[in-house]
Scaffold this active site. Sequence first.
Site, short mmCIF file in Angstrom:
data_model
loop_
_atom_site.label_atom_id
_atom_site.label_comp_id
_atom_site.label_asym_id
_atom_site.label_seq_id
_atom_site.Cartn_x
_atom_site.Cartn_y
_atom_site.Cartn_z
N GLY A 192 9.79 -1.10 19.87
CA GLY A 192 10.75 -0.61 19.70
C GLY A 192 11.19 0.20 17.87
N SER A 193 10.44 -0.03 17.27
CA SER A 193 10.60 0.09 15.72
C SER A 193 10.13 1.24 16.12
CB SER A 193 10.11 -0.61 14.63
OG SER A 193 10.53 -2.24 15.29
N ALA A 230 0.72 -1.15 -0.32
CA ALA A 230 -0.01 -0.20 0.37
C ALA A 230 0.72 1.12 0.08
CB ALA A 230 -1.01 0.00 1.28
N ARG A 275 -7.48 -34.97 29.27
CA ARG A 275 -5.93 -34.44 30.28
C ARG A 275 -6.20 -32.52 30.26
NH1 ARG A 275 -2.05 -37.20 25.73
NH2 ARG A 275 -1.40 -38.52 27.13
N ASP A 298 2.34 -7.86 19.42
CA ASP A 298 1.97 -8.51 20.95
C ASP A 298 1.12 -7.20 21.13
OD1 ASP A 298 3.63 -9.91 20.91
OD2 ASP A 298 5.56 -8.10 20.80
N GLU A 337 3.56 -15.77 27.51
CA GLU A 337 4.80 -15.76 27.97
C GLU A 337 5.69 -14.63 28.82
OE1 GLU A 337 6.88 -15.29 24.04
OE2 GLU A 337 6.60 -13.22 23.49
O1 F6P Z 1 7.09 -8.75 19.70
C1 F6P Z 1 6.78 -9.54 18.42
C2 F6P Z 1 7.61 -10.92 19.47
O2 F6P Z 1 7.57 -12.41 18.56
C3 F6P Z 1 7.50 -11.09 21.07
O3 F6P Z 1 5.44 -11.96 20.95
C4 F6P Z 1 8.56 -12.19 21.15
O4 F6P Z 1 8.34 -11.75 22.76
C5 F6P Z 1 9.26 -11.60 20.41
O5 F6P Z 1 8.65 -11.11 19.34
C6 F6P Z 1 10.00 -12.87 20.28
O6 F6P Z 1 11.26 -12.76 19.62
P1 F6P Z 1 12.26 -13.23 18.70
O7 F6P Z 1 11.47 -13.36 17.66
O8 F6P Z 1 13.74 -12.65 18.40
O9 F6P Z 1 12.47 -14.51 19.44
#
Ligand code: F6P
Length: 323
Positions: free
Chosen positions: A104-105, A22, A162, A127, A222
Amino acid sequence: MKRVAVLTSGGDAPGMNAAIRAVVRAGIGAGFEMFGVKRGYAGLLEGAFLRLDPRSVGGIIHAGGTMLGSARSPEFETSAGRHVALTRLEEKKIEALVVIGGSGSQRGAHELARLDFPVIGIASTIDNDLYGTEMAIGVDTALNIALEAMDRLRTTASSMERAFLVEVMGRDCGYLALMTGIAGGAEIVAIPEVETTPEEIARAFADANQRGKLHALAIVAEGCRYNAQKIANYFAEHEKRIGFELRVTILGHVQRGGVPTAFDRLLATRSGVAAIDQLVQGKHGVLIGLRHGEIAATPLDQVAGMKNPLDLQFLELARVLAQ
Ligand code: F6P
């Protein structure tokens, strides 16, 4: 003619390709000369530019990942690295940069904007932790993948009576886990924002068993202090009786792969066009995202250092529905 470059940075997300397409096609439509940067900021530091025309972005709207490649660049996080990036942009006579990526980007995009370089960010991360957008590109696809996994796990869980600990990505944000848990009917959801102890998970499993359920599924983000493996270890060490045999499934990068959903393709397409529209209007230093269901621009000044707040009422909803 204005020269504009686009890059994808950080963890790839389904829909990034639709956004690149796009940006490139809308950019050419607006009379700009369009370039891609390979491998995110890392490629920018190397001057890895490639000229993009409408055909170079053909046949990618349905493809996951990113045709430009992506990376995390520690060097770009330094002031010296960012000045190298500016030099590379100047050498190539690039006048504006579109950055497709997550928090971050966009922090990096903000730093470039602070150095007076015209930047537009496009919100893309599975995320959903990025301030300035209700839904980032990639979230819907990742959510649907996690949900499908959960549906599949339930059938085997019920058949074998389970309990499963299903770990979902999301870094330190519980959005994906919480929404997967609600949409999939989990017995309990654990997110980093509110600590859940292994004892609470054990109780939820045992209660489900008492209520006659043939399976019990816990969705664990996670980023939780007790991730799925730690909980399983705790159960083993303490010989926890949960009424079910236990299995652990970590979805991991499976969630980032595959075909973007219609929602993500449309969001990516609208965001890409909006990014170019900002440049046409002479505006920059903003993040394009979704606010109140509409495509909107939020100043990168506001985005940097902020986190998309997670509505914890959803956690209560998950609890109420897990009876
Ligand atoms: O930010 C996206 C993400 O997939 C997170 O959910 C995860 O913690 C991280 O990146 C994993 O990072 P990498 O792909 O560098 O292992």
